[in-house]
Motif scaffolding. Structure first.
Motif, PDB file in Angstrom:
ATOM      1  N   LYS A   1      12.222  21.385  -0.785  1.00 33.70           N
ATOM      2  CA  LYS A   1      12.023  22.492  -1.844  1.00 33.70           C
ATOM      3  C   LYS A   1      13.316  22.426  -2.626  1.00 33.70           C
ATOM      4  CE  LYS A   1       9.114  24.511   1.935  1.00 33.70           C
ATOM      5  NZ  LYS A   1       8.939  25.675   2.598  1.00 33.70           N
ATOM      6  N   PRO A   2      13.110  23.153  -3.770  1.00 37.88           N
ATOM      7  CA  PRO A   2      14.547  23.674  -4.379  1.00 37.88           C
ATOM      8  C   PRO A   2      15.452  24.579  -3.795  1.00 37.88           C
ATOM      9  CG  PRO A   2      12.635  23.877  -5.913  1.00 37.88           C
ATOM     10  CD  PRO A   2      12.005  23.499  -4.443  1.00 37.88           C
ATOM     11  N   GLU A   3      14.826  25.137  -2.834  1.00 39.46           N
ATOM     12  CA  GLU A   3      16.034  26.070  -1.827  1.00 39.46           C
ATOM     13  C   GLU A   3      16.624  25.070  -0.891  1.00 39.46           C
ATOM     14  OE1 GLU A   3      12.695  26.773  -2.445  1.00 39.46           O
ATOM     15  OE2 GLU A   3      11.836  27.476  -0.653  1.00 39.46           O
ATOM     16  N   ASP A   4      16.053  23.803  -0.750  1.00 36.41           N
ATOM     17  CA  ASP A   4      16.923  22.854  -0.014  1.00 36.41           C
ATOM     18  C   ASP A   4      18.167  22.640  -0.510  1.00 36.41           C
ATOM     19  OD1 ASP A   4      13.836  21.636   1.184  1.00 36.41           O
ATOM     20  OD2 ASP A   4      15.128  23.072   2.332  1.00 36.41           O
ATOM     21  N   THR A   5      18.290  22.818  -1.873  1.00 33.84           N
ATOM     22  CA  THR A   5      19.480  22.098  -2.508  1.00 33.84           C
ATOM     23  C   THR A   5      20.826  22.732  -2.002  1.00 33.84           C
ATOM     24  OG1 THR A   5      18.332  21.890  -4.591  1.00 33.84           O
ATOM     25  CG2 THR A   5      20.448  22.164  -4.886  1.00 33.84           C
TER      26      THR A   5
ATOM     27  N   LYS B   1      27.109  30.315  -0.962  1.00 34.80           N
ATOM     28  CA  LYS B   1      26.749  30.861   0.212  1.00 34.80           C
ATOM     29  C   LYS B   1      27.822  30.257   1.286  1.00 34.80           C
ATOM     30  CE  LYS B   1      21.799  31.481  -1.087  1.00 34.80           C
ATOM     31  NZ  LYS B   1      20.270  31.208  -0.670  1.00 34.80           N
TER      32      LYS B   1
ATOM     33  N   ALA C   1      25.028  25.882   0.223  1.00 32.52           N
ATOM     34  CA  ALA C   1      24.393  26.253  -1.033  1.00 32.52           C
ATOM     35  C   ALA C   1      25.454  26.771  -2.010  1.00 32.52           C
ATOM     36  CB  ALA C   1      23.158  26.887  -1.283  1.00 32.52           C
TER      37      ALA C   1
ATOM     38  N   THR D   1      20.025  17.454  -4.374  1.00 27.90           N
ATOM     39  CA  THR D   1      19.408  18.521  -5.126  1.00 27.90           C
ATOM     40  C   THR D   1      18.067  18.205  -5.252  1.00 27.90           C
ATOM     41  OG1 THR D   1      21.698  18.431  -6.683  1.00 27.90           O
ATOM     42  CG2 THR D   1      19.550  19.170  -7.682  1.00 27.90           C
TER      43      THR D   1
ATOM     44  N   SER E   1      12.483  21.498  -9.386  1.00 31.69           N
ATOM     45  CA  SER E   1      11.258  22.020  -9.456  1.00 31.69           C
ATOM     46  C   SER E   1      10.325  21.434 -10.220  1.00 31.69           C
ATOM     47  CB  SER E   1      11.503  23.313  -9.341  1.00 31.69           C
ATOM     48  OG  SER E   1      11.812  23.849 -10.616  1.00 31.69           O
TER      49      SER E   1
ATOM     50  N   SER F   1      13.511  27.434   8.623  1.00 27.42           N
ATOM     51  CA  SER F   1      13.149  27.060   7.341  1.00 27.42           C
ATOM     52  C   SER F   1      12.653  25.538   7.212  1.00 27.42           C
ATOM     53  CB  SER F   1      14.191  27.255   6.599  1.00 27.42           C
ATOM     54  OG  SER F   1      15.595  26.796   6.728  1.00 27.42           O
TER      55      SER F   1
END
Length: 122
Positions: A87-91, A43, A40, A119, A122, A63
């Motif tokens: 989920k958005p955090e999988d982007t 990160k 990401a 991407t 949400s 996760s």
């Protein structure tokens, strides 16, 4: 030498699904374990999932357990990452990699795909 060509990324709404593919050429694909990693923005590249050369063993980061499934077709020299309930955090940019054994460490993998963007809105 193993060349890995990735496909299947894109934009999806939260709760949706995508399937990533990783097609190999060069040395015998079935000799290698196959890992999936993601990075990401801002990160470190992190482990997501991996599958042994035979497909008998798999490993997932907590996760994504229950949402992602890694598989492979050695006859087609292709591995897959089926992603559901996204989920958005999988982007992230998702990478496949080939290595000698099923491992979570990036340095254990010798060959890498160029990455594909996933991407999740949400």
């Amino acid at each position: 030498q193993v060349r890995l060509v990735q496909s299947g990324g894109g934009l999806v709404q939260a709760g949706g699904s995508l399937r990533l593919s990783c097609a190999a050429s060069g040395r015998t694909f079935s000799f290698y374990a196959l890992g999936w990693f993601r990075q990401a923005p801002g990160k470190e590249r992190e482990f997501v999932a991996a599958i042994s050369w035979s497909g008998a063993d798999t490993d997932y980061v907590d996760s994504v357990k229950g949402r992602f499934t890694v598989s492979r077709d050695n006859a087609q020299s292709t591995a897959y990452l089926q992603m559901s309930s996204l989920k958005p955090e999988d982007t992230a940019v998702y990478y496949c990699a080939a290595g000698k054994s099923l491992e979570r460490l990036r340095r254990s993998y010798d060959y890498w795909g160029r990455g594909t963007q996933v991407t999740v809105s949400s």
